[in-house]
Design a protein around this motif. Structure first.
Motif, short mmCIF file in Angstrom:
data_model
loop_
_atom_site.label_atom_id
_atom_site.label_comp_id
_atom_site.label_asym_id
_atom_site.label_seq_id
_atom_site.Cartn_x
_atom_site.Cartn_y
_atom_site.Cartn_z
N SER A 1 0.82 -1.21 0.00
CA SER A 1 0.00 0.00 0.00
C SER A 1 0.85 1.25 0.00
O SER A 1 0.51 2.25 -0.64
CB SER A 1 -0.93 0.00 1.22
OG SER A 1 -1.86 -1.06 1.13
N TRP A 2 1.98 1.22 0.72
CA TRP A 2 2.85 2.40 0.80
C TRP A 2 3.42 2.79 -0.56
O TRP A 2 3.74 3.96 -0.80
CB TRP A 2 4.00 2.15 1.77
CG TRP A 2 3.64 2.46 3.19
CD1 TRP A 2 3.22 1.57 4.14
CD2 TRP A 2 3.66 3.74 3.83
NE1 TRP A 2 2.97 2.22 5.33
CE2 TRP A 2 3.24 3.55 5.16
CE3 TRP A 2 3.98 5.03 3.41
CZ2 TRP A 2 3.13 4.61 6.07
CZ3 TRP A 2 3.87 6.08 4.32
CH2 TRP A 2 3.46 5.86 5.62
N HIS B 1 -0.64 2.41 -3.29
CA HIS B 1 -1.95 2.97 -2.95
C HIS B 1 -1.85 4.48 -2.77
O HIS B 1 -0.95 4.98 -2.10
CB HIS B 1 -2.47 2.32 -1.66
CG HIS B 1 -3.87 2.69 -1.32
ND1 HIS B 1 -4.94 2.42 -2.14
CD2 HIS B 1 -4.39 3.33 -0.24
CE1 HIS B 1 -6.05 2.85 -1.58
NE2 HIS B 1 -5.74 3.43 -0.43
N ASN B 2 -2.78 5.21 -3.37
CA ASN B 2 -2.80 6.68 -3.29
C ASN B 2 -1.44 7.28 -3.65
O ASN B 2 -0.93 8.18 -2.96
CB ASN B 2 -3.20 7.14 -1.88
CG ASN B 2 -4.68 6.94 -1.61
OD1 ASN B 2 -5.53 7.31 -2.42
ND2 ASN B 2 -5.00 6.33 -0.49
N VAL B 3 -0.85 6.78 -4.71
CA VAL B 3 0.46 7.27 -5.15
C VAL B 3 0.29 8.67 -5.76
O VAL B 3 -0.57 8.89 -6.61
CB VAL B 3 1.09 6.31 -6.18
CG1 VAL B 3 2.38 6.91 -6.74
CG2 VAL B 3 1.34 4.97 -5.53
N ARG B 4 1.10 9.60 -5.30
CA ARG B 4 1.07 10.98 -5.78
C ARG B 4 2.48 11.40 -6.18
O ARG B 4 3.46 10.84 -5.68
CB ARG B 4 0.55 11.93 -4.69
CG ARG B 4 -0.73 11.49 -4.01
CD ARG B 4 -1.93 11.60 -4.93
NE ARG B 4 -3.18 11.32 -4.21
CZ ARG B 4 -4.36 11.24 -4.77
NH1 ARG B 4 -4.49 11.44 -6.07
NH2 ARG B 4 -5.44 10.97 -4.06
N TYR C 1 3.40 16.78 -4.46
CA TYR C 1 1.99 16.82 -4.07
C TYR C 1 1.76 17.68 -2.83
O TYR C 1 0.72 18.31 -2.69
CB TYR C 1 1.51 15.39 -3.82
CG TYR C 1 0.05 15.27 -3.46
CD1 TYR C 1 -0.94 15.47 -4.41
CD2 TYR C 1 -0.34 14.95 -2.15
CE1 TYR C 1 -2.29 15.36 -4.08
CE2 TYR C 1 -1.68 14.83 -1.81
CZ TYR C 1 -2.64 15.04 -2.79
OH TYR C 1 -3.98 14.92 -2.46
N GLU D 1 2.95 7.01 -1.26
CA GLU D 1 1.57 7.20 -0.79
C GLU D 1 1.45 8.54 -0.08
O GLU D 1 2.19 8.82 0.87
CB GLU D 1 1.15 6.08 0.16
CG GLU D 1 -0.30 6.22 0.59
CD GLU D 1 -0.73 5.19 1.62
OE1 GLU D 1 -1.95 4.99 1.77
OE2 GLU D 1 0.13 4.60 2.28
N LYS D 2 0.49 9.34 -0.51
CA LYS D 2 0.32 10.67 0.08
C LYS D 2 -1.17 10.97 0.24
O LYS D 2 -1.96 10.71 -0.65
CB LYS D 2 0.98 11.75 -0.80
CG LYS D 2 2.48 11.60 -0.96
CD LYS D 2 3.05 12.69 -1.87
CE LYS D 2 4.56 12.54 -2.01
NZ LYS D 2 4.91 11.33 -2.78
N LYS D 3 -1.51 11.52 1.39
CA LYS D 3 -2.86 12.02 1.65
C LYS D 3 -2.72 13.32 2.42
O LYS D 3 -1.82 13.47 3.26
CB LYS D 3 -3.67 11.01 2.48
CG LYS D 3 -3.92 9.68 1.79
CD LYS D 3 -4.68 8.73 2.70
CE LYS D 3 -4.89 7.37 2.05
NZ LYS D 3 -5.60 6.42 2.94
N TYR E 1 -2.33 13.38 6.19
CA TYR E 1 -1.04 13.03 6.76
C TYR E 1 -0.25 14.27 7.18
O TYR E 1 0.76 14.17 7.88
CB TYR E 1 -0.20 12.23 5.75
CG TYR E 1 -0.72 10.84 5.46
CD1 TYR E 1 -1.75 10.27 6.21
CD2 TYR E 1 -0.19 10.08 4.42
CE1 TYR E 1 -2.22 9.01 5.93
CE2 TYR E 1 -0.65 8.81 4.14
CZ TYR E 1 -1.68 8.27 4.89
OH TYR E 1 -2.14 7.01 4.62
#
Length: 496
Positions: free
Chosen positions: A257-258, A261-264, A268, A320-322, A325
């Motif tokens: 996932s790291w 998943h949610n790869v930016r 970003y 992975e970035k949100k 975070y």
């Protein structure tokens, strides 16, 4: 002396008292995290935490944690233990669950107050930094949801504070001990996340500012690290010894996932300053001014600037970035802003700026936020939570979610019902009902044709109703049909 000057001096004298600062900190934290805190509906992360906590209480899975009956090892259990304790005392109260998280938000602000006060030798600057933090958008949001993030970062900021005292003041083993405890509690809250997002950037900033004298401190540091490893790692060791295959599978899943998943892109987080909300324009201005006047800036400003920039760079290294975070980044941002404005603006200007913003914020939280409730959820709709009494009245009751195209199982269902939910493909439903032997609540697509179900002899179906747990109108492009369920009860034949 004019009346205005006399009044100003009276205000300064009052605000200089320690108890007044503590009162203001607690009052604004209460307004930020506790007032009207149940208006927002639970998000996916919150649901996962509360479902796991519920199964701790009902099934006794306090160490080998589960979610909907399946192993749940993705997150360590400290925040979930707190949520389970809240459920034991207050029952099914979302407001009290979020209040527990709010206590951690207060702890985060309190540690920032202590740290800023130590760095600047000014309680007023510490208070300004803490109040800014309590009105940052990202911090407000995380402090109002019963999840893990604010736990791990509040504890890690405590570790930073005690580590600073241990390294830059006369060495006391108690400070190293407390730093180790805080690091361990942070690790038990969300694993190593806060090490990268909070501890490492803070250490880099302190070392850039001044390298401490390490003579006589190495043994204490080793002891603190050992304590952190033991306190933060025992649960991981236990579950690995208990169910090694399950742990290995989850580690593989999380590692993937790291990077998948949610790869930016690496840039970003360039807009990180927006997470401070109303303070964003001031934050950008202070960062630019601090870089230009680097050599003449006080220690706290330089520490806050390096801490902020180091945090952005380190967090940008991971694929992975949100945006959520970025919450720990608000700590150095507020330290930077508070230190800079206190050193460059008149005290009266600073007080007015922070006072006006905080008062407007409190006014919104207490009076206006409830008026926006309609925008955060369609409460007039019947949701699955209305069926809790039905499925909990009989311990043999089962709940079965029937999978079809565009009707995919979500963990939200388990939270709304506070009951485990099994899944079954529509083509296997006849066999599932034939083998059930107990009453079943079927969650079906809205337009499911009951005539296609072949019932065992003597069994019966009863239509309960349609339940919609969407927060959006049906015309919205994000409206999710998986959250619309036709509830039907299955009653097996009575056997003598």
């Amino acid at each position: 002396m004019t009346d205005e000057t006399t009044e100003s001096n009276s205000v300064i004298s009052l605000l200089s008292r320690k108890w007044v600062k503590v009162f203001l900190l607690v009052f604004f934290a209460f307004s930020t995290f506790f007032v009207n805190n149940s208006i927002l509906r639970p998000d996916l992360m919150e649901v996962r935490n509360l479902v796991t906590a519920h199964e701790m209480v009902t099934d006794g899975n306090w160490v080998v944690t589960t979610m909907n009956g399946q192993y749940r090892f993705e997150k360590p259990p400290l925040p979930t233990w707190v949520a389970a304790g809240v459920e034991l005392v207050f029952g099914d109260s979302l407001s009290m669950q979020r209040a527990a998280t709010g206590v951690m938000g207060l702890l985060l602000a309190f540690f920032l107050y202590l740290f800023a006060r130590r760095i600047t030798s000014s309680r007023s600057t510490g208070l300004v930094a803490a109040l800014m933090l309590l009105t940052c958008y990202n911090v407000v949001l995380q402090g109002r949801t019963a999840t893990w993030d604010i736990y791990c970062h509040a504890f890690m900021l405590g570790a930073v504070y005690f580590l600073y005292k241990a390294l830059y003041h006369p060495a006391r083993f108690s400070n190293f001990l407390l730093a180790g405890v805080m690091m361990g509690l942070s690790f038990m809250s969300k694993g190593p996340v806060a090490i990268l997002a909070m501890l490492l950037p803070a250490v880099i900033a302190l070392l850039v500012w001044r390298v401490p004298d390490m003579r006589g401190r190495w043994l204490s540091i080793a002891g603190a690290l050992l304590l952190a490893v033991v306190l933060g790692g025992w649960w991981y060791a236990y579950i690995y010894l208990r169910v090694p295959d399950a742990v290995s599978a989850i580690v593989q899943k999380e590692t993937t996932s790291w990077v998948d998943h949610n790869v930016r892109p690496w840039w970003y987080y360039w807009r990180f300053f927006l997470e401070s909300g109303i303070w964003a324009p001031l934050l950008v201005y202070v960062i630019v001014r601090s870089i230009k006047g680097w050599k003449s800036e006080p220690a706290a400003t330089r520490i806050g600037l390096v801490w902020t920039l180091a945090g952005v760079v380190l967090m940008s290294l991971f694929p992975e970035k949100k945006m959520r975070y970025l919450m720990p980044l608000m700590v150095p941002c507020c330290l930077l802003m508070a230190s800079w404005v206190s050193g460059h603006w008149q005290a009266r200007t600073v007080r007015r700026l922070v006072g006006v913003v905080c008062c407007l914020f409190v006014l919104f939280e207490w009076l206006f936020f409830p008026l926006f409730k309609h925008f955060f959820g369609y409460d007039e709709r019947a949701g699955l939570s209305e069926l809790r009494t039905l499925v909990q009245q009989d311990s043999t009751y089962k709940v079965c979610y029937v999978d079809q195209e565009e009707h995919i199982f979500r963990i939200d269902m388990v939270y709304h019902l506070m009951h485990k939910v099994e899944t079954c493909p529509s083509e296997a439903l006849d066999g599932y009902l034939a083998q059930s032997g107990t009453p079943v609540l079927l969650l079906l697509p809205k337009d499911f044709d009951l005539a296609v179900i072949t019932l065992p002899e003597g069994a019966a179906l009863s239509d309960v109703g349609t339940y919609d747990d969407n927060n959006l109108p049906s015309t919205d492009k994000h409206y999710n049909t998986s959250l619309v369920n036709r509830a039907v009860t299955f009653t097996p034949a009575v056997t003598n």
